[in-house]
Design an enzyme around this catalytic site. Sequence first.
Site, short mmCIF file in Angstrom:
data_model
loop_
_atom_site.label_atom_id
_atom_site.label_comp_id
_atom_site.label_asym_id
_atom_site.label_seq_id
_atom_site.Cartn_x
_atom_site.Cartn_y
_atom_site.Cartn_z
N CYS A 103 -8.34 -21.68 2.70
CA CYS A 103 -8.96 -21.71 1.37
C CYS A 103 -8.95 -20.33 0.74
O CYS A 103 -9.05 -20.19 -0.48
CB CYS A 103 -10.39 -22.23 1.46
SG CYS A 103 -11.50 -21.19 2.43
N TYR A 129 0.83 -1.20 0.00
CA TYR A 129 0.00 0.00 0.00
C TYR A 129 0.87 1.26 0.00
O TYR A 129 2.10 1.19 -0.04
CB TYR A 129 -0.99 -0.05 1.16
CG TYR A 129 -2.00 -1.17 0.98
CD1 TYR A 129 -2.90 -1.14 -0.08
CD2 TYR A 129 -2.02 -2.27 1.82
CE1 TYR A 129 -3.82 -2.17 -0.27
CE2 TYR A 129 -2.93 -3.30 1.64
CZ TYR A 129 -3.82 -3.25 0.58
OH TYR A 129 -4.72 -4.27 0.38
N GLU A 157 -25.12 -41.99 6.18
CA GLU A 157 -24.11 -41.84 5.13
C GLU A 157 -23.91 -43.18 4.44
O GLU A 157 -23.67 -44.19 5.11
CB GLU A 157 -22.79 -41.32 5.72
CG GLU A 157 -21.59 -41.38 4.81
CD GLU A 157 -21.80 -40.64 3.49
OE1 GLU A 157 -21.49 -41.24 2.43
OE2 GLU A 157 -22.28 -39.48 3.52
#
Length: 648
Positions: free
Chosen positions: A347, A175, A417
Amino acid sequence: MFPKLFEPAKIDKVRLRNRIVMLPMGTAYASAIGEVTQKTIDHYVARARGGVGMVTVGGTSPFGRRNLNSPVLDADWYMAGHYELVEAVHAEGVAISTQLSHSGRQWYPWALAPEQAPVSASDVTCYYLGEREFPKPRPLSKDEIYRIMDQWADAAGRAKKVGYDFIELHAAHGYLIEQFMSPFSNKRTDEFGGSLQNRMRFPLELFQRVRRTVGDSYPVGFRLGVEEFIDGGITIQESPTMAKMLEAAGAAYISVGCGIYETHTRTTDPMADPEGWKAYLWEAIKKAVKIPVIGGGGLKHPAFCEDVLVQGKCDFIGLARPLLADPEWPTKAREGRTDDIRPCISCLECLHGSSRRRLGGGARRCTVNAATGREAEFLVLKPAAVKRKVMVVGGGPGGMEAARVVALRGHDVTLYERAKELGGAMLLASIPPGKEKIGWFRDYLVRQIEKAGVKVRLGTEVTRELVQKEKPDALVLATGAEPLMPRVFRGKNCVSAWDVLSGAVEVSNKRVVVAGGGMVGVETAEYLVRRGNTITVVEMLPKLAADMEPNNRFVALQRLRTADVRILTGAEAVDVSSNGVTFVRKDTGERGFILAEVVVVAVGAAARRGLVHATEGLVGETYTVGDCNEPRVMMEAVYEGSRVGRRI
C-alpha cells in the site's frame, strides 16, 4: 524449509547467519535533531530478533538533517546513540550496517533551512513523480565536492568507531552519488561530468577517502542505482560496468536499487507490481561481478526468495517493507509457518508516515502491523489478568484485528458479522485491478482469528436486544461505513460504486459517468473499463484521486489514461436525468452535459453509527473502532483495533 535462504554466508569477513538482509529505510524515529532514540533501537532490535542476517540503518546523514527525524552522524556527540543501537542489535547475534546518504537535488523542502538551496552535480530540478517540484539545486564547486567527500569520510570513521560491521554508500534512488553518476542529472563539463569515467569519479574518489579513514580491511558496500527508467538516465546496459568499477576499487558488496524521484514507482513497488519483477536487474549485476550482490524490492514470499537464490540471480535477499509488516518474517519462514507471516500489501503508506494526514513528515507506520514504530508498547502482548467475555461487532480489518489481539491475550471472544463472509471493506477494496494484495491481509486475519480461538457468527445482524441477551463484559463496535448517496443521485440509473464492485449490480457495455474521482471512483472506473464500458469521471476537486497514496495513484492514473477514460476535474454533477448528467465547472460556472446510461456514485462514505447509538450505556466497557468513528484509511482501523485489543 528454505535451505538456501537460511544458509550461513559471508560478506567480506563478516559472517551472517542467513542470506536475509534488512534493506535500509527511512523511519523518522530519530530525534528532531537526528539523534538515535530508544524508538530507533526498539525498531531495529525487533527485526534482528525476528531472524534477519543483517540489519541496515537507512538514510544516516553525514551532513546534518536530510529529512525530519532522520539519523545524523556529522559530529562526535551523535555517536552515543549509535553505540547503543549497535550494541543492542549485536546482542541478538546480527550484523549491522549504516547507510550514509546525501539527498542532493532530492532534499525535501521542509528539511531545508530558510534561504538554503539543495546542491547537486548540476542545476537539474527534481520533479517527484513528474508533479511536485523541489527547489532548484545549486551545482557544487570542486572545493565543495572535496569538502563533502571529507565529511562523508569523517562520518564513516564515526560509524566504524561505534561498531557498525559495514558502511553502505547510497548511490541509488537518485541521491547525490547517483546524481554525479547519471547523465540525466549530471550536465557538468569538468572532470566530474561527461564520460562514464568522469561521472564515476565522484563515487570512486569518495570511496578512496572513506577507505583512507576506516582502513582497507573495513568493509564498505554500495547501494547502486542500476536503472533510472528515464530518458537520458542510467540504464541496465551501462550499470554493470559501473558495478565492475566499484568492485575493482574494493567495494565489499553491491545492493541493487533502481528508479529516482521522477520514476519513484520503480523504486517503491506499488501494489499492482508482480513479485520479483526486478530480478533481471539483480541478475545482470550478479553476472558482472564476483562480490556479493543483494537483490531486493517487491519480494514477499519465502518460497519465491528461495528460488531467486537457487537460480543464482543474487547472493542475498533484501527485504524492506515485509519486515515492517512482520519483523518475524525470517523466523516464521525458517520454521515453516509461512501462513503466519503478516503480508506486506504494498500500500506504501509506510513511505509517508503520518505525512499524508499531517503534511510535513511523521514516524513511519504500517497499515497491517500496528506495532511498527510502537514496538515498546505493542510488540509484546500482555496476558489478561482476568478472562472476560468480549463481543466484537464487525468483521472488517479493525474488528478482526481487535478480536485477534483480545483472544491472544486470553479473553473469550465472539466476532459477529452481518455478511456471509469476513473482510468488510477489504472485500471491496481487493476487487479493482491491481488491488488483489489487500485480499492477502484479509486471508491472514481470517486464519489468525481462527487459530486464536475466536468464535465467529456470520450472517448475524447485531441489535441492542442481542447485546442485552449475550451480556458481554466488553463490547467492541467496528460496524464500518456506508456509501453516501446525495439526493441528486436518487434516479433509477444511479448506483453506488460499492454495489458495482460487490457484484450486486452488473454494468457492462454502457456509457457510464462515475461521479466522484477519489480513490474509490478511480478504481471503480478502471474496473468498469475492463467490462466494456465507456467512462467519464467527474470530480469536483482540481486533482483526481487526491486521497490516494502518491505512488499507487500515479500508476492508477497511468492506466486510466491508457484506457482512454475521459476525466473532468473541477466539475460538480448537479443533475441526473434518464440519459445523462449535467455538471457545472467550479471555476467558471459553465454548465455541460454528458450522455450516460448509468451513473456510478463514488462521492464518499458515512460512518455507520446506528448500533453505536442503540447500545449507548448498555455495556460498561464499550469501544468503537475504524470507520464507524470516521471513514479513513485501513491503517487507522487496524491501529484502533490493535490498541483496543490491548486495553480490554
